[in-house]
Design an enzyme around this catalytic site. Structure first.
Site, short mmCIF file in Angstrom:
data_model
loop_
_atom_site.label_atom_id
_atom_site.label_comp_id
_atom_site.label_asym_id
_atom_site.label_seq_id
_atom_site.Cartn_x
_atom_site.Cartn_y
_atom_site.Cartn_z
N ILE A 87 6.17 38.01 30.26
CA ILE A 87 6.62 36.64 30.56
C ILE A 87 7.25 36.59 31.95
O ILE A 87 6.97 35.69 32.75
CB ILE A 87 7.61 36.13 29.48
CG1 ILE A 87 6.89 36.07 28.11
CG2 ILE A 87 8.15 34.75 29.85
CD1 ILE A 87 7.78 35.74 26.93
N ARG A 132 13.35 48.69 33.43
CA ARG A 132 13.74 50.10 33.27
C ARG A 132 12.91 51.00 34.16
O ARG A 132 13.44 51.79 34.93
CB ARG A 132 13.59 50.51 31.80
CG ARG A 132 14.77 50.06 31.00
CD ARG A 132 15.07 50.98 29.83
NE ARG A 132 16.01 50.27 28.96
CZ ARG A 132 15.70 49.80 27.77
NH1 ARG A 132 14.51 50.01 27.25
NH2 ARG A 132 16.58 49.13 27.06
N ALA A 139 15.05 33.42 27.20
CA ALA A 139 14.89 34.65 26.40
C ALA A 139 15.54 34.45 25.02
O ALA A 139 14.88 33.95 24.10
CB ALA A 139 15.46 35.84 27.15
N ARG A 140 16.80 34.84 24.90
CA ARG A 140 17.55 34.61 23.67
C ARG A 140 18.96 34.20 24.07
O ARG A 140 19.54 34.76 25.01
CB ARG A 140 17.60 35.87 22.81
CG ARG A 140 16.33 36.15 22.02
CD ARG A 140 16.09 35.14 20.90
NE ARG A 140 14.90 35.44 20.13
CZ ARG A 140 13.68 34.95 20.38
NH1 ARG A 140 13.51 34.13 21.41
NH2 ARG A 140 12.66 35.26 19.62
N GLU A 178 22.15 28.81 17.84
CA GLU A 178 21.21 27.70 17.59
C GLU A 178 21.29 27.26 16.14
O GLU A 178 21.38 28.10 15.26
CB GLU A 178 19.78 28.16 17.92
CG GLU A 178 19.61 28.37 19.41
CD GLU A 178 18.22 28.88 19.79
OE1 GLU A 178 17.29 28.78 18.98
OE2 GLU A 178 18.10 29.38 20.91
N HIS A 235 15.02 25.05 22.58
CA HIS A 235 14.15 26.20 22.29
C HIS A 235 12.67 25.79 22.20
O HIS A 235 12.06 25.88 21.14
CB HIS A 235 14.59 26.92 21.01
CG HIS A 235 14.15 28.37 20.97
ND1 HIS A 235 14.83 29.35 20.30
CD2 HIS A 235 13.08 28.99 21.53
CE1 HIS A 235 14.20 30.52 20.44
NE2 HIS A 235 13.14 30.32 21.19
N GLY A 275 10.25 27.03 24.37
CA GLY A 275 9.43 27.97 25.15
C GLY A 275 7.97 28.05 24.71
O GLY A 275 7.05 27.94 25.53
C1 GLV Z 1 10.20 32.62 20.79
O1 GLV Z 1 11.32 32.40 21.07
C2 GLV Z 1 9.65 33.93 20.63
O2 GLV Z 1 10.35 34.95 20.74
O3 GLV Z 1 8.43 34.00 20.37
#
Ligand code: GLV
Length: 319
Positions: free
Chosen positions: A157, A177, A237-238, A267, A285, A287
């Site tokens: 991504i 990394r 992301a999260r 959330e 959310h 995405g």
């Molecule tokens: C969505 O948030 C996913 O991780 O696919």
């Protein structure tokens, strides 16, 4: 025929593929399944197809029983699943990488533009029917051409966001990394940096790392404090990768210029301090939220579940 529990509503084409081969117990309501209902339904199931809204922890695995063979998450992130607890019980875990890369990168790019060009703020002015007038100095944002995008976590991504950003004239820095392979680094013209250097030099910082104990509150008062005052923080992301309280304070105090968030710590609750801030763009959310992408995700999760149940190697094993 095996028994499969699907923890939430998924597109019918994917559900039908499961139903053609197995006995399926699917939660088909738009609202989320309650924990008690889920614990009851998983008893005796061979496979679980889970949404990211359900916690698949040791208690749930025990409620399912020893015959459980797989948990297939309909998401690329799988922090809702206790992978070590699955491993201990010989339960395979799969996710859905690849199919949501472009949709999520689109949303990250959209948030970059919305934040730097104050689009949500502008839209609110019109909708509130506030007076406005074109003006030389009216609602100026920041240009992204020639500015640096810092990608934290250069996976699929992150790379897709970098490709888009390059088309908008941005230069790319990234953390990872192990540095990118030479071909991708050349394609993206991307410079590998340690996090501190990336934060100190980027005009936009976009988060694309998985959520884990190591990335919990990766962006906190101290790391946000390392960013430029003129910089923007984007999170697709999260939520818990960012300390929302610290971010809200930084935005209020002008320590950074703005933020664009698609994900939140708790959330669907959004930290109250963020709600009133014009320099925070907040979206729920979204995405991977396109018809095509959600269908592909559900189909891939089903492919993974069917593979495990027929004794084949699932294409997207994790852990
Ligand atoms: C969505 O948030 C996913 O991780 O696919």
């Amino acid at each position: 025929m095996a028994k499969v529990v699907v923890t939430g509503k998924i597109p019918a084409v994917a559900l039908e593929r499961l139903r053609a081969e197995h006995t399926v117990d699917a939660w088909e309501d738009e609202s989320l399944i309650s924990r008690d209902e889920l614990l009851r339904r998983v008893a005796g199931t061979d496979a679980i197809v889970s949404l990211l809204t359900e916690k698949i922890d040791a208690a749930l695995l025990d409620a399912a029983g020893k015959q459980l063979r797989s948990v297939s998450n309909v998401a690329v992130g799988y922090n809702n699943i206790d992978v070590p607890a699955c491993r201990e019980r010989n339960v395979l875990v799969t996710n859905t990488p690849g199919v949501l890369t472009e949709a999520t990168a689109d949303i990250a790019m959209a948030l970059i533009l919305m934040s730097t060009r104050r689009l949500a703020e502008g839209e609110r002015v019109i909708r509130a029917q506030q007076p406005w007038q074109w003006g030389m100095f009216y609602m100026l944002g920041s240009s992204i051409q020639g500015s640096q995008l810092g990608i934290v976590g250069m996976g699929q991504i992150g790379a897709a966001v970098a490709r888009r950003a390059r088309a908008f004239g941005m230069t790319i820095a990234y953390t990872k990394r192990s540095p990118l392979d030479a071909e991708t680094a050349k394609e993206l013209n991307a410079t590998h940096m340690e996090l501190d250097e990336l934060l100190a030099t980027s005009d936009v910082v976009s988060l694309h790392c998985p959520y884990s104990p190591e990335t919990h509150h990766l962006m906190n008062a101290s790391t946000i404090g390392k960013m430029k005052k003129s910089a923007y923080l984007i999170n697709t992301a999260r939520g818990p990768v960012v300390d929302e309280e610290a971010l809200a304070t930084a935005l209020q105090q002008g320590k950074i210029a703005g933020a664009g968030l698609d994900v939140f710590e708790k959330e669907p609750t959004v930290h109250q301090a963020l709600i009133g801030l014009d320099n925070a763009v907040l979206i729920p959310h979204l995405g991977s939220a396109t018809v095509e992408t959600r269908t592909a995700m559900a189909n891939l999760a089903v492919t993974n579940a069917l593979a495990v149940l027929s004794g084949k190697t699932a294409p997207n094993l994790v852990g």
